[in-house]
Write a protein that holds these residues in place. Sequence first.
Motif, PDB file in Angstrom:
ATOM      1  N   ASP A   1     -22.071  16.712  23.162  1.00  0.00           N
ATOM      2  CA  ASP A   1     -21.114  15.938  23.950  1.00  0.00           C
ATOM      3  C   ASP A   1     -21.847  14.996  24.900  1.00  0.00           C
ATOM      4  OD1 ASP A   1     -22.043  17.661  25.912  1.00  0.00           O
ATOM      5  OD2 ASP A   1     -20.205  18.809  26.028  1.00  0.00           O
ATOM      6  N   ASP A   2     -21.071  14.361  25.763  1.00  0.00           N
ATOM      7  CA  ASP A   2     -21.588  13.414  26.740  1.00  0.00           C
ATOM      8  C   ASP A   2     -22.329  12.289  26.002  1.00  0.00           C
ATOM      9  OD1 ASP A   2     -22.281  12.169  29.147  1.00  0.00           O
ATOM     10  OD2 ASP A   2     -23.075  13.965  30.066  1.00  0.00           O
ATOM     11  N   VAL A   3     -23.495  11.900  26.445  1.00  0.00           N
ATOM     12  CA  VAL A   3     -24.208  10.799  25.812  1.00  0.00           C
ATOM     13  C   VAL A   3     -24.753  11.176  24.430  1.00  0.00           C
ATOM     14  CG1 VAL A   3     -24.804   9.683  28.002  1.00  0.00           C
ATOM     15  CG2 VAL A   3     -26.397  11.333  26.967  1.00  0.00           C
ATOM     16  N   TYR A   4     -24.663  12.455  24.067  1.00  0.00           N
ATOM     17  CA  TYR A   4     -25.160  12.951  22.776  1.00  0.00           C
ATOM     18  C   TYR A   4     -24.032  13.135  21.760  1.00  0.00           C
ATOM     19  CZ  TYR A   4     -28.973  14.038  25.949  1.00  0.00           C
ATOM     20  OH  TYR A   4     -29.960  13.951  26.892  1.00  0.00           O
ATOM     21  N   GLU A   5     -22.860  12.557  22.015  1.00  0.00           N
ATOM     22  CA  GLU A   5     -21.684  12.810  21.182  1.00  0.00           C
ATOM     23  C   GLU A   5     -21.827  12.360  19.732  1.00  0.00           C
ATOM     24  OE1 GLU A   5     -18.205   9.907  21.667  1.00  0.00           O
ATOM     25  OE2 GLU A   5     -19.270   9.725  23.579  1.00  0.00           O
ATOM     26  N   LYS A   6     -22.800  11.541  19.420  1.00  0.00           N
ATOM     27  CA  LYS A   6     -23.031  11.096  18.035  1.00  0.00           C
ATOM     28  C   LYS A   6     -24.127  11.924  17.353  1.00  0.00           C
ATOM     29  CE  LYS A   6     -20.166   7.586  18.212  1.00  0.00           C
ATOM     30  NZ  LYS A   6     -18.956   7.529  17.439  1.00  0.00           N
ATOM     31  N   SER A   7     -24.537  13.003  18.019  1.00  0.00           N
ATOM     32  CA  SER A   7     -25.577  13.892  17.499  1.00  0.00           C
ATOM     33  C   SER A   7     -25.033  15.299  17.335  1.00  0.00           C
ATOM     34  CB  SER A   7     -26.774  13.957  18.463  1.00  0.00           C
ATOM     35  OG  SER A   7     -27.408  12.712  18.572  1.00  0.00           O
ATOM     36  N   ALA A   8     -25.659  16.039  16.443  1.00  0.00           N
ATOM     37  CA  ALA A   8     -25.305  17.442  16.250  1.00  0.00           C
ATOM     38  C   ALA A   8     -26.587  18.234  16.019  1.00  0.00           C
ATOM     39  CB  ALA A   8     -24.372  17.616  15.059  1.00  0.00           C
ATOM     40  N   GLU A   9     -26.572  19.494  16.460  1.00  0.00           N
ATOM     41  CA  GLU A   9     -27.727  20.364  16.282  1.00  0.00           C
ATOM     42  C   GLU A   9     -27.518  21.288  15.087  1.00  0.00           C
ATOM     43  OE1 GLU A   9     -30.690  23.389  18.709  1.00  0.00           O
ATOM     44  OE2 GLU A   9     -28.758  22.865  19.604  1.00  0.00           O
ATOM     45  N   LEU A  10     -28.538  21.372  14.269  1.00  0.00           N
ATOM     46  CA  LEU A  10     -28.566  22.258  13.110  1.00  0.00           C
ATOM     47  C   LEU A  10     -29.320  23.530  13.484  1.00  0.00           C
ATOM     48  CD1 LEU A  10     -28.335  22.735   9.953  1.00  0.00           C
ATOM     49  CD2 LEU A  10     -30.572  21.606   9.808  1.00  0.00           C
ATOM     50  N   GLY A  11     -28.758  24.675  13.111  1.00  0.00           N
ATOM     51  CA  GLY A  11     -29.448  25.948  13.306  1.00  0.00           C
ATOM     52  C   GLY A  11     -29.215  26.834  12.096  1.00  0.00           C
ATOM     53  N   TYR A  12     -30.171  27.702  11.804  1.00  0.00           N
ATOM     54  CA  TYR A  12     -30.026  28.563  10.633  1.00  0.00           C
ATOM     55  C   TYR A  12     -31.001  29.728  10.671  1.00  0.00           C
ATOM     56  CZ  TYR A  12     -33.839  25.413   9.230  1.00  0.00           C
ATOM     57  OH  TYR A  12     -34.979  24.651   9.207  1.00  0.00           O
ATOM     58  N   TRP A  13     -30.665  30.747   9.900  1.00  0.00           N
ATOM     59  CA  TRP A  13     -31.580  31.853   9.619  1.00  0.00           C
ATOM     60  C   TRP A  13     -31.152  32.497   8.307  1.00  0.00           C
ATOM     61  CZ3 TRP A  13     -29.963  36.833   8.935  1.00  0.00           C
ATOM     62  CH2 TRP A  13     -28.703  37.174   9.445  1.00  0.00           C
ATOM     63  N   LEU A  14     -32.084  33.211   7.690  1.00  0.00           N
ATOM     64  CA  LEU A  14     -31.841  33.806   6.382  1.00  0.00           C
ATOM     65  C   LEU A  14     -32.538  35.150   6.293  1.00  0.00           C
ATOM     66  CD1 LEU A  14     -30.638  33.164   3.521  1.00  0.00           C
ATOM     67  CD2 LEU A  14     -32.902  32.276   2.923  1.00  0.00           C
ATOM     68  N   ALA A  15     -31.916  36.091   5.593  1.00  0.00           N
ATOM     69  CA  ALA A  15     -32.525  37.405   5.349  1.00  0.00           C
ATOM     70  C   ALA A  15     -33.896  37.217   4.699  1.00  0.00           C
ATOM     71  CB  ALA A  15     -31.623  38.245   4.454  1.00  0.00           C
ATOM     72  N   GLU A  16     -34.861  37.983   5.156  1.00  0.00           N
ATOM     73  CA  GLU A  16     -36.239  37.823   4.685  1.00  0.00           C
ATOM     74  C   GLU A  16     -36.366  37.929   3.166  1.00  0.00           C
ATOM     75  OE1 GLU A  16     -40.736  39.529   5.563  1.00  0.00           O
ATOM     76  OE2 GLU A  16     -39.011  40.714   6.223  1.00  0.00           O
ATOM     77  N   GLU A  17     -35.573  38.762   2.539  1.00  0.00           N
ATOM     78  CA  GLU A  17     -35.685  38.938   1.087  1.00  0.00           C
ATOM     79  C   GLU A  17     -35.423  37.653   0.299  1.00  0.00           C
ATOM     80  OE1 GLU A  17     -31.695  40.981  -0.440  1.00  0.00           O
ATOM     81  OE2 GLU A  17     -32.274  41.651   1.570  1.00  0.00           O
ATOM     82  N   HIS A  18     -34.820  36.654   0.944  1.00  0.00           N
ATOM     83  CA  HIS A  18     -34.498  35.391   0.261  1.00  0.00           C
ATOM     84  C   HIS A  18     -35.417  34.234   0.658  1.00  0.00           C
ATOM     85  CE1 HIS A  18     -31.006  37.259  -1.483  1.00  0.00           C
ATOM     86  NE2 HIS A  18     -30.603  37.630  -0.279  1.00  0.00           N
ATOM     87  N   TRP A  19     -36.396  34.497   1.516  1.00  0.00           N
ATOM     88  CA  TRP A  19     -37.315  33.440   1.943  1.00  0.00           C
ATOM     89  C   TRP A  19     -38.131  32.937   0.759  1.00  0.00           C
ATOM     90  CZ3 TRP A  19     -39.904  35.721   6.993  1.00  0.00           C
ATOM     91  CH2 TRP A  19     -38.921  35.879   7.980  1.00  0.00           C
ATOM     92  N   GLY A  20     -38.438  31.639   0.781  1.00  0.00           N
ATOM     93  CA  GLY A  20     -39.323  31.050  -0.210  1.00  0.00           C
ATOM     94  C   GLY A  20     -38.700  30.832  -1.578  1.00  0.00           C
ATOM     95  N   ARG A  21     -37.378  30.876  -1.657  1.00  0.00           N
ATOM     96  CA  ARG A  21     -36.697  30.741  -2.947  1.00  0.00           C
ATOM     97  C   ARG A  21     -35.807  29.503  -3.028  1.00  0.00           C
ATOM     98  NH1 ARG A  21     -34.058  36.517  -3.564  1.00  0.00           N
ATOM     99  NH2 ARG A  21     -33.559  35.766  -5.635  1.00  0.00           N
ATOM    100  N   GLY A  22     -35.906  28.607  -2.045  1.00  0.00           N
ATOM    101  CA  GLY A  22     -35.135  27.373  -2.073  1.00  0.00           C
ATOM    102  C   GLY A  22     -33.720  27.495  -1.527  1.00  0.00           C
TER     103      GLY A  22
END
Length: 172
Positions: free
Chosen positions: A79-100
């Motif tokens: 919001d405010d002066v950043y209203e045209k921006s959005a933040e991306l966040g993520y996490w994944l179970a370790e068993e699926h790491w490195g598989r695309g």
Amino acid sequence: MVSLILRPWLPADAEPIAAAANNPKVAANLRNVFPSPYALADAEWFVGDCIAQGETRQLMRAIVIDGKAAGSISVSVKDDVYEKSAELGYWLAEEHWGRGVMTEAVRQLCREAFDRFDLLRIYAEPFADNLGSRRVLEKTGFTCEGIMRNGIYKNGRVRSYCMYALLREELE
């Protein structure tokens, strides 16, 4: 690559998410608001909050693999002066790491966010030593705009983080 589905959260996702999130390796590269250890009550609160918040200014998705929630990905409009921006966040179970999996999830959610919201950029702030996350962002077209030296304090250590961004016109 593993087949995945991104979908809104369901109450039934709490149990598999609690199991996947209760891993110090997952928590090590996330903000301190992510509990470690991660209990079922934490997952129930998180899933409930995602459902309650709706999608007016954010997209909160379960990453579903083989019919089971295995991670989380979100885009939150600022919001405010950043209203045209959005933040991306993520996490994944370790068993699926490195598989695309996360590369595909980031690609899908960024496309949906640019279609849905009046955004110019989506940014992410991975820890500088989290090479896996940095590679995911680079493979999906994000550019490293800089390294914030000694910018975070996590688990008793001062670390650096990066600013990555994807502009609307750079979307593949």
